[in-house]
Motif scaffolding. Structure first.
Motif, PDB file in Angstrom:
ATOM      1  N   PRO A   1       0.582 -16.684   3.455  1.00  0.00           N
ATOM      2  CA  PRO A   1       1.839 -16.127   3.977  1.00  0.00           C
ATOM      3  C   PRO A   1       2.702 -17.160   4.633  1.00  0.00           C
ATOM      4  O   PRO A   1       2.332 -18.192   5.014  1.00  0.00           O
TER       5      PRO A   1
ATOM      6  N   GLU B   1       0.133  -1.379  11.547  1.00  0.00           N
ATOM      7  CA  GLU B   1       0.928  -2.552  11.896  1.00  0.00           C
ATOM      8  C   GLU B   1       1.621  -2.398  13.251  1.00  0.00           C
ATOM      9  O   GLU B   1       1.637  -3.319  14.053  1.00  0.00           O
TER      10      GLU B   1
ATOM     11  N   ALA C   1      -3.214  -1.037  -1.958  1.00  0.00           N
ATOM     12  CA  ALA C   1      -2.667  -1.963  -2.957  1.00  0.00           C
ATOM     13  C   ALA C   1      -2.924  -1.441  -4.364  1.00  0.00           C
ATOM     14  O   ALA C   1      -2.035  -1.479  -5.229  1.00  0.00           O
TER      15      ALA C   1
ATOM     16  N   ASP D   1       1.428  -2.346  -4.697  1.00  0.00           N
ATOM     17  CA  ASP D   1       2.101  -3.224  -3.734  1.00  0.00           C
ATOM     18  C   ASP D   1       1.135  -4.322  -3.290  1.00  0.00           C
ATOM     19  O   ASP D   1       0.187  -4.075  -2.544  1.00  0.00           O
ATOM     20  N   ALA D   2       1.386  -5.543  -3.732  1.00  0.00           N
ATOM     21  CA  ALA D   2       0.497  -6.672  -3.437  1.00  0.00           C
ATOM     22  C   ALA D   2       0.488  -7.046  -1.961  1.00  0.00           C
ATOM     23  O   ALA D   2      -0.434  -7.720  -1.506  1.00  0.00           O
ATOM     24  N   SER D   3       1.468  -6.606  -1.191  1.00  0.00           N
ATOM     25  CA  SER D   3       1.482  -6.955   0.234  1.00  0.00           C
ATOM     26  C   SER D   3       0.288  -6.335   0.963  1.00  0.00           C
ATOM     27  O   SER D   3      -0.228  -6.914   1.914  1.00  0.00           O
ATOM     28  N   TYR D   4      -0.162  -5.173   0.506  1.00  0.00           N
ATOM     29  CA  TYR D   4      -1.355  -4.571   1.116  1.00  0.00           C
ATOM     30  C   TYR D   4      -2.581  -5.451   0.858  1.00  0.00           C
ATOM     31  O   TYR D   4      -3.420  -5.646   1.724  1.00  0.00           O
ATOM     32  N   ARG D   5      -2.687  -5.979  -0.345  1.00  0.00           N
ATOM     33  CA  ARG D   5      -3.829  -6.847  -0.663  1.00  0.00           C
ATOM     34  C   ARG D   5      -3.759  -8.131   0.147  1.00  0.00           C
ATOM     35  O   ARG D   5      -4.772  -8.618   0.652  1.00  0.00           O
ATOM     36  N   ARG D   6      -2.571  -8.673   0.316  1.00  0.00           N
ATOM     37  CA  ARG D   6      -2.422  -9.888   1.130  1.00  0.00           C
ATOM     38  C   ARG D   6      -2.864  -9.621   2.566  1.00  0.00           C
ATOM     39  O   ARG D   6      -3.527 -10.452   3.180  1.00  0.00           O
ATOM     40  N   ARG D   7      -2.502  -8.456   3.098  1.00  0.00           N
ATOM     41  CA  ARG D   7      -2.913  -8.114   4.462  1.00  0.00           C
ATOM     42  C   ARG D   7      -4.424  -7.934   4.547  1.00  0.00           C
ATOM     43  O   ARG D   7      -5.045  -8.353   5.524  1.00  0.00           O
TER      44      ARG D   7
ATOM     45  N   ILE E   1      -3.150 -14.609  -4.450  1.00  0.00           N
ATOM     46  CA  ILE E   1      -2.375 -14.491  -3.219  1.00  0.00           C
ATOM     47  C   ILE E   1      -2.082 -15.881  -2.690  1.00  0.00           C
ATOM     48  O   ILE E   1      -2.977 -16.694  -2.516  1.00  0.00           O
TER      49      ILE E   1
END
Length: 110
Positions: A110, A6, A56, A61-67, A107
């Motif tokens: 964002p 990131e 993820a 941590d679902a934020s990794y999957r969203r990314r 998801i």
């Protein structure tokens, strides 16, 4: 790993560059690329999506999957006509779809 991706490689417009922003030996920003399709090596962004999916899964941590999904969505329009060069990308997309059918929450954008 995710923090380095990131901080040094992420493009706010989507995907990840192949050279770090802070690397003085890296090419100028205009010369950096965001590979998604396979060439001699597998596509970097497709593999980044796969790494994020594994993070993820390992951390919950679902934020990794969203990314990961955002990376794949950034390049999805270019898949037509990519043929065998899209195999890593398609494998990562298949993993996203499999994670959705295995009970992961959907998801939201964002």
């Amino acid at each position: 790993l995710a923090a380095v991706l990131e901080a040094s490689y992420a493009d706010p417009l989507g995907g990840y560059f192949d050279a770090a922003v802070a690397d003085p030996s890296a090419p100028a920003v205009a010369d950096r690329t965001k590979q998604v399709f396979d060439d001699i090596l597998p596509g970097g962004n497709a593999w980044t999506a796969r790494v994020l999916l594994r993070l993820a899964e390992a951390t919950g941590d679902a934020s990794y999957r969203r990314r990961a999904e955002a990376v794949l969505e950034a390049f999805a329009g270019g898949v037509d006509g990519a043929g065998v060069r899209a195999s890593t990308f398609l494998g990562a997309a298949r993993e996203v779809l499999a994670s959705r059918t295995q009970g992961a929450p959907p998801i939201s954008p964002p």
